[in-house]
Enzyme design. Structure first.
Site, PDB file in Angstrom:
ATOM      1  N   LYS A  78       3.219   6.766   7.938  1.00 47.92           N
ATOM      2  CA  LYS A  78       4.629   7.053   7.733  1.00 47.92           C
ATOM      3  C   LYS A  78       4.922   7.222   6.256  1.00 47.92           C
ATOM      4  CE  LYS A  78       6.062   3.158   9.359  1.00 47.92           C
ATOM      5  NZ  LYS A  78       7.033   2.125   9.650  1.00 47.92           N
ATOM      6  N   LYS A 116       0.863 -10.228   3.758  1.00 49.98           N
ATOM      7  CA  LYS A 116       1.125 -10.428   2.336  1.00 49.98           C
ATOM      8  C   LYS A 116       0.124 -11.370   1.695  1.00 49.98           C
ATOM      9  CE  LYS A 116       5.771  -8.749   2.577  1.00 49.98           C
ATOM     10  NZ  LYS A 116       7.128  -9.123   3.020  1.00 49.98           N
ATOM     11  N   LYS A 141       7.902   3.440   0.715  1.00 49.31           N
ATOM     12  CA  LYS A 141       8.572   3.218  -0.559  1.00 49.31           C
ATOM     13  C   LYS A 141       7.580   3.108  -1.703  1.00 49.31           C
ATOM     14  CE  LYS A 141      12.330   0.470   1.002  1.00 49.31           C
ATOM     15  NZ  LYS A 141      12.923  -0.860   0.993  1.00 49.31           N
TER      16      LYS A 141
END
Ligand code: TRP
Length: 333
Positions: free
Chosen positions: A196, A114, A199
């Protein structure tokens, strides 16, 4: 009746839920709700570490609730609640922060990721993200935490913090462990064969539980293929393997067997394969989407189940926190 073991997990309301969330998380929650004492939480506070703008939060929180119920989670059986509704979480987070060292927090893989992704907002909440997650879990003295591989380091930290508390102040918390059904976690590949479903990234290659039927069809038909196998029983290239893996999630076994045979005999038509997959995906997703939409439209119902979940979670939190304050020595009379 014997007391059931306690399960806790959380899902961040940072975007639309997709097929990977369904097969990786929600389906397991649904399976666990009969046999365990379950606490399933929408982690709205965690989302503030990466999404300081809360414009979309309200809708996202409601959607996660609605979609979980639409997938079969029964709010009567489990505690389905919102993190920020349980203020005890913040209190426990504060105590745990006194036992979490800067060095170990800075070493966390998700933190380092992050820092790279949002260099202008390296806030302390980001650094202590695993501490808050630990508070979520041990607030209910949970033993099992159904999570994906990417959360294993956080779980290890949760065990460290829980043990540290126990050693310093007396035994209050069990050691939480990651819980997986079966040996291999189901991976749900994205439709472009690169990684994958997600979101937030890669939206055209991800099937969301909220996708309309024509969107599902369009995405599936765009999946990468080639001109077909050139000799019998050839190994499949990974993007073709991915399509077969997606079929295993939603198509009937005899249908898959037919396409396997066609592949091995070099008579496969990828257009037909994808059409089949698209229709079976529509069959699978559309009832969930419709049920979720119906729930989203019923604000009263949503409010009611959110309150019910918060009440259950609060009851368990209150018991734990009384023990925590006592153990800490914050009881002066
Ligand atoms: N960190 C988890 C994720 O990103 C979400 C989460 C928050 C969680 N609190 C939790 C998961 C407690 C398990 C238990 O997916």
């Amino acid at each position: 009746m014997a007391k059931k073991e306690i399960v806790m997990s959380g899902i961040r309301p940072t975007g639309f839920l997709h097929l990977g969330n369904y097969f990786g998380a929600m389906r397991n929650y649904v399976r666990m709700q009969e046999d365990f004492d379950c606490y399933f939480m929408v982690a709205d506070l965690h989302s503030l570490t990466t999404h300081p703008d809360t414009k979309e939060l309200r809708n996202n929180v409601k959607r996660v609730f609605a979609e979980n119920i639409a997938c079969g989670l029964d709010p009567q059986k489990v505690a389905l609640y919102c993190q920020s509704h349980i203020v005890e979480t913040s209190e426990l987070y504060l105590y745990l922060n006194m036992m979490a060292y800067k060095g170990e927090l800075e070493k966390t893989t998700t933190f380092k990721d992050k820092v790279r992704l949002q260099p202008d907002n390296v806030n302390a909440g980001l650094l202590t993200y695993p501490v808050l997650q630990t508070a979520d879990i041990i607030l209910h003295r949970a033993k099992y935490v159904p999570v994906g591989k990417d959360q294993e380091q956080h779980l290890e930290m949760a065990r460290n913090f829980a043990n540290r508390f126990n050693h310093r102040y007396g035994e209050v918390f069990p050691e939480p462990v990651a819980f997986n059904f079966g040996q291999d976690l189901i991976k749900v590949p994205s439709l472009d064969g690169a990684g994958k479903m997600s979101k937030s990234e890669n939206q055209n290659a991800t099937l969301y539980l909220a996708d309309e039927n024509d969107v599902i069809r369009k995405k599936v038909m765009k999946a990468k293929t080639d001109s077909g196998p050139t000799e019998p029983n050839m190994p499949k290239p990974d993007y073709i393997e991915n399509i077969f893996n997606l079929m295993k999630l939603v198509c009937a076994p005899d249908v898959i067997a037919k396409f396997e045979a066609d592949y091995n005999g070099c008579t496969i038509r990828y257009g037909d394969l994808k059409k089949q997959l698209a229709e079976d995906m529509v069959q699978f997703i559309s009832p969930i989407r419709e049920k979720a939409q119906q729930i989203m439209n019923d604000e009263n119902y949503l409010k009611q189940i959110m309150e019910m979940g918060a009440e259950k979670a609060r009851a368990s939190a209150t018991t734990t926190m009384a023990r925590v304050r006592n153990a800490l020595g914050l009881n002066y009379f």
